[in-house]
Write a protein that holds these residues in place. Structure first.
Motif, PDB file in Angstrom:
ATOM      1  N   VAL A   1       0.812  -1.221   0.000  1.00  0.00           N
ATOM      2  CA  VAL A   1       0.000   0.000   0.000  1.00  0.00           C
ATOM      3  C   VAL A   1       0.845   1.270   0.000  1.00  0.00           C
ATOM      4  CG1 VAL A   1      -2.098  -0.941   1.009  1.00  0.00           C
ATOM      5  CG2 VAL A   1      -0.259  -0.171   2.514  1.00  0.00           C
ATOM      6  N   VAL A   2       2.132   1.131   0.340  1.00  0.00           N
ATOM      7  CA  VAL A   2       2.990   2.314   0.436  1.00  0.00           C
ATOM      8  C   VAL A   2       3.761   2.504  -0.868  1.00  0.00           C
ATOM      9  CG1 VAL A   2       4.859   3.415   1.734  1.00  0.00           C
ATOM     10  CG2 VAL A   2       3.245   1.910   2.913  1.00  0.00           C
ATOM     11  N   PHE A   3       3.745   3.711  -1.404  1.00  0.00           N
ATOM     12  CA  PHE A   3       4.547   4.025  -2.578  1.00  0.00           C
ATOM     13  C   PHE A   3       6.020   3.925  -2.208  1.00  0.00           C
ATOM     14  CE2 PHE A   3       6.912   6.787  -5.402  1.00  0.00           C
ATOM     15  CZ  PHE A   3       6.426   6.388  -6.635  1.00  0.00           C
ATOM     16  N   PRO A   4       6.912   3.461  -3.074  1.00  0.00           N
ATOM     17  CA  PRO A   4       6.672   3.079  -4.468  1.00  0.00           C
ATOM     18  C   PRO A   4       6.263   1.620  -4.681  1.00  0.00           C
ATOM     19  CG  PRO A   4       9.006   3.044  -4.027  1.00  0.00           C
ATOM     20  CD  PRO A   4       8.339   3.454  -2.738  1.00  0.00           C
ATOM     21  N   ALA A   5       6.345   0.817  -3.609  1.00  0.00           N
ATOM     22  CA  ALA A   5       6.018  -0.603  -3.786  1.00  0.00           C
ATOM     23  C   ALA A   5       4.613  -0.767  -4.362  1.00  0.00           C
ATOM     24  CB  ALA A   5       6.129  -1.325  -2.452  1.00  0.00           C
ATOM     25  N   SER A   6       3.720   0.138  -3.953  1.00  0.00           N
ATOM     26  CA  SER A   6       2.329   0.043  -4.379  1.00  0.00           C
ATOM     27  C   SER A   6       2.172   0.140  -5.891  1.00  0.00           C
ATOM     28  CB  SER A   6       1.517   1.145  -3.695  1.00  0.00           C
ATOM     29  OG  SER A   6       2.079   2.407  -3.996  1.00  0.00           O
ATOM     30  N   SER A   7       3.115   0.805  -6.544  1.00  0.00           N
ATOM     31  CA  SER A   7       2.988   1.003  -7.991  1.00  0.00           C
ATOM     32  C   SER A   7       3.578  -0.124  -8.827  1.00  0.00           C
ATOM     33  CB  SER A   7       3.687   2.298  -8.411  1.00  0.00           C
ATOM     34  OG  SER A   7       3.043   3.385  -7.810  1.00  0.00           O
ATOM     35  N   ILE A   8       4.333  -1.019  -8.183  1.00  0.00           N
ATOM     36  CA  ILE A   8       4.986  -2.089  -8.951  1.00  0.00           C
ATOM     37  C   ILE A   8       3.945  -3.040  -9.570  1.00  0.00           C
ATOM     38  CG2 ILE A   8       6.519  -4.107  -8.774  1.00  0.00           C
ATOM     39  CD1 ILE A   8       8.125  -1.627  -8.636  1.00  0.00           C
TER      40      ILE A   8
END
Ligand SMILES: [Zn+2]
Length: 253
Positions: free
Chosen positions: A193-200
């Motif tokens: 849920v936390v960017f940047p992981a969320s965008s992967i």
């Protein structure tokens, strides 16, 4: 466990041209590293706004080391679990391109993974914010002392990303390049849920990749971004997937 889903995943990994894994705190919980955000976790005893923020470190690094030494002691005692080892095995077998991790414990490397992209840095190294020195944490006695720079005597900081600090540019670039090229993304032990992981996962999915979760609980990805979820500990599910892949390979020879 849902054996059908494990078989499906093994087949998808086998058919995939490029599989990547995105991991988070959940995979290391099985190694005895608690999720700091959990009840009774570190963040209930140390206010992260102060202790995990770079401004707090600049204000009083010696004080912040009260918390850092606890983290480093826990990480030092931890060993990779079968989930970490299975990912290293998948890479070795040619089935996994990279591990992108939000963890700072170095357990993927300890398990033998070679291509590890660390979004949030690593506690395996200490850096000097004044002169740029960087050295292995192992070389310092962090239990009894506050580690100081051998070159300029400033208090050293773990090479992890504090709040208020940017994500390392190289890690960002590599991770998103991997995400754009992947056709299968394994999301393991993270709600992402936390960017940047969320965008992967969404970056990969926008380009046609399949997304599979291995998480104990459903997440905001479930039913929206991920194709399906295997609700099991990574340390149980991943070794079974590796075993299924080996079975299939054996059958071809
Ligand atoms: Zn220095």
């Amino acid at each position: 466990m849902a054996d059908d889903l494990l078989i499906r995943l093994a087949d998808e990994i086998r058919a995939s041209k490029k599989t990547i894994a995105l991991t988070g705190a959940g995979i290391s919980v099985e190694s005895g590293i608690p999720d700091f955000r959990s009840a009774g976790g570190l963040w209930s005893r140390y206010d992260p706004e102060e202790y995990a923020h770079i401004d707090g470190f600049h204000r009083d690094p010696v004080k912040i080391w009260n918390m850092l030494r606890e983290i480093i002691a826990v990480i030092r005692a931890a060993e990779p679990n079968p989930g970490h080892c299975a990912l290293a095995e998948l890479e070795e077998m040619g089935y996994l391109s990279s591990v992108i991790t939000q963890n700072v414990d170095g357990l993927h490397q300890a398990a033998g993974s070679r291509r590890v992209i660390e979004f949030h840095g690593s506690n395996r190294y200490l850096i000097c914010l004044r002169c740029g020195y960087r050295g292995e944490t192992e070389a310092f006695d962090t239990d009894a002392t506050v580690p100081r720079c051998p070159q300029c005597d400033a208090v050293l900081k773990p090479d992890v990303v504090f709040f208020g600090e940017p994500i390392p540019g190289d890690a960002m670039r590599e991770a998103f390049e991997e995400a754009r090229q992947a056709d299968l993304v394994l999301v393991i032990g993270t709600s992402a849920v936390v960017f940047p992981a969320s965008s992967i996962p969404s970056t990969a999915r926008d380009r046609g990749a399949r997304v599979v979760e291995i998480n104990l609980e459903e997440t905001p990805l479930t039913g929206r971004i991920s194709d399906y979820i295997i609700q099991a500990p990574a340390g149980e599910a991943l070794p079974q997937v590796v075993a299924l892949l080996r079975e299939r390979l054996g059958g071809e020879e």
